[in-house]
Design a protein around this motif. Structure first.
Motif, PDB file in Angstrom:
ATOM      1  N   GLU A   1      -3.291  -8.282  -2.782  1.00  0.00           N
ATOM      2  CA  GLU A   1      -2.334  -7.974  -3.756  1.00  0.00           C
ATOM      3  C   GLU A   1      -3.234  -7.741  -5.257  1.00  0.00           C
ATOM      4  OE1 GLU A   1       1.325  -6.687  -5.512  1.00  0.00           O
ATOM      5  OE2 GLU A   1       0.594  -6.616  -3.460  1.00  0.00           O
TER       6      GLU A   1
ATOM      7  N   SER B   1      -3.108   2.914  -7.180  1.00  0.00           N
ATOM      8  CA  SER B   1      -3.228   4.293  -6.636  1.00  0.00           C
ATOM      9  C   SER B   1      -4.595   4.571  -6.276  1.00  0.00           C
ATOM     10  CB  SER B   1      -2.848   5.747  -7.118  1.00  0.00           C
ATOM     11  OG  SER B   1      -3.421   5.795  -8.704  1.00  0.00           O
TER      12      SER B   1
ATOM     13  N   ALA C   1       6.699  -5.826   1.803  1.00  0.00           N
ATOM     14  CA  ALA C   1       6.635  -4.831   0.550  1.00  0.00           C
ATOM     15  C   ALA C   1       7.145  -5.515  -0.672  1.00  0.00           C
ATOM     16  CB  ALA C   1       7.372  -3.911   1.108  1.00  0.00           C
TER      17      ALA C   1
ATOM     18  N   PRO D   1       3.859  -5.934  -2.873  1.00  0.00           N
ATOM     19  CA  PRO D   1       4.055  -4.487  -3.033  1.00  0.00           C
ATOM     20  C   PRO D   1       2.913  -3.611  -3.337  1.00  0.00           C
ATOM     21  CG  PRO D   1       4.686  -5.428  -5.408  1.00  0.00           C
ATOM     22  CD  PRO D   1       4.302  -6.576  -4.056  1.00  0.00           C
ATOM     23  N   LYS D   2       1.932  -3.911  -4.030  1.00  0.00           N
ATOM     24  CA  LYS D   2       0.694  -3.070  -4.107  1.00  0.00           C
ATOM     25  C   LYS D   2      -0.168  -2.953  -3.084  1.00  0.00           C
ATOM     26  CE  LYS D   2      -1.370  -4.957  -7.833  1.00  0.00           C
ATOM     27  NZ  LYS D   2      -2.350  -4.933  -8.805  1.00  0.00           N
TER      28      LYS D   2
ATOM     29  N   HIS E   1       0.897  -3.807   0.202  1.00  0.00           N
ATOM     30  CA  HIS E   1       1.816  -2.849   1.238  1.00  0.00           C
ATOM     31  C   HIS E   1       1.651  -1.439   0.931  1.00  0.00           C
ATOM     32  CE1 HIS E   1       5.195  -0.979   3.146  1.00  0.00           C
ATOM     33  NE2 HIS E   1       5.151  -2.323   4.001  1.00  0.00           N
ATOM     34  N   ALA E   2       1.664  -1.126  -0.219  1.00  0.00           N
ATOM     35  CA  ALA E   2       1.709   0.605  -0.664  1.00  0.00           C
ATOM     36  C   ALA E   2       0.144   0.996  -0.347  1.00  0.00           C
ATOM     37  CB  ALA E   2       1.772   0.823  -1.957  1.00  0.00           C
ATOM     38  N   TYR E   3      -0.783   0.195  -0.778  1.00  0.00           N
ATOM     39  CA  TYR E   3      -2.312   0.852  -0.580  1.00  0.00           C
ATOM     40  C   TYR E   3      -2.442   0.955   0.831  1.00  0.00           C
ATOM     41  CZ  TYR E   3      -7.163  -0.184   0.529  1.00  0.00           C
ATOM     42  OH  TYR E   3      -8.405  -0.215   0.923  1.00  0.00           O
TER      43      TYR E   3
ATOM     44  N   SER F   1      -0.594   1.021   3.688  1.00  0.00           N
ATOM     45  CA  SER F   1       0.276   2.138   4.096  1.00  0.00           C
ATOM     46  C   SER F   1      -0.349   3.444   3.872  1.00  0.00           C
ATOM     47  CB  SER F   1       1.767   1.973   3.646  1.00  0.00           C
ATOM     48  OG  SER F   1       2.109   0.698   3.837  1.00  0.00           O
ATOM     49  N   ARG F   2      -0.621   3.607   2.729  1.00  0.00           N
ATOM     50  CA  ARG F   2      -1.595   5.006   2.476  1.00  0.00           C
ATOM     51  C   ARG F   2      -2.762   5.157   3.273  1.00  0.00           C
ATOM     52  NH1 ARG F   2      -0.857   3.476  -2.888  1.00  0.00           N
ATOM     53  NH2 ARG F   2      -3.256   2.955  -3.182  1.00  0.00           N
TER      54      ARG F   2
END
Length: 208
Positions: free
Chosen positions: A139, A145, A176, A180-181, A183-185, A187-188
């Protein structure tokens, strides 16, 4: 070129994704193939053959692939960026995979493939005490992004995302809300075709 192993292993998955992202033409063979022991004398996955050249260990294989197929470049050449990419590979291969081994082996490998109960207390303890620390670190470094190194897809992203996929197969999932960061990373990264195809195949293997 032949890669030997099963993609449920984070090291095999890492190697397969790396080779696929490189556009390398390779064949995947099982670690049960008689030739596997010829290329991996200690029986560690993955093994590799390119003509008369054989080697084992994911890092050694990836280093070879990067040298013989330099484009697209997946290991940075700039000194600091290369060092960071290798650090993230070490983080994934040694630190995350060690936690993942306790969880995936005891919850999945031992009961499903060896026919004996795993030590669920060990798995539960690793998920409770070790996994959150790994996610706290991720995290702190995960980009809002983009990617971990040079703002482009590299070995760093492959090496970190691969053992986390193995953990997810062991019912140890990113939160998430808490991370959150991260998880998003991740997942991408998992949405990339090279990862997505393998993860889908692995889910099918485990459901069988």
């Amino acid at each position: 070129m032949i890669i030997y192993g099963n993609s449920l292993s984070p090291f095999v998955r890492k190697t397969l994704v790396f080779a696929t992202e490189k556009g390398v033409d390779f064949e995947l063979k099982s670690q049960m193939d008689p030739e596997f022991r010829e290329v991996s004398p200690f029986g560690k996955m993955p093994g590799f053959r390119d003509g008369d050249f054989t080697i084992s260990d994911s890092t050694a294989i990836i280093t070879y692939l990067e040298a013989v197929h330099p484009e697209p470049n997946l290991i940075p050449t700039e000194a600091k960026a290369r060092a960071r990419a290798i650090w993230y590979e070490e983080f994934g291969d040694t630190i995350v995979a060690a936690c993942g081994g306790k969880i995936f082996f005891n919850r999945v490998v031992s009961p499903k493939f060896f026919g004996r109960p795993g030590d669920l207390a060990v798995a539960d303890e690793a998920q409770k005490t070790e996994f959150p620390k790994l996610m706290d670190y991720l995290e702190s470094v995960a980009p809002a992004s983009g990617f971990l190194v040079e703002n482009r897809f590299t070995l760093a992203d492959i090496a970190v995302a691969s053992p986390l996929a193995t953990l997810a197969h062991g019912d140890c999932h990113m939160d998430a809300k808490a991370h959150p960061k991260a998880h998003a990373y991740i997942s991408r990264i998992w949405e990339r075709p090279a990862f997505a195809k393998l993860i889908a195949q692995e889910k099918g293997m485990l459901a069988a």
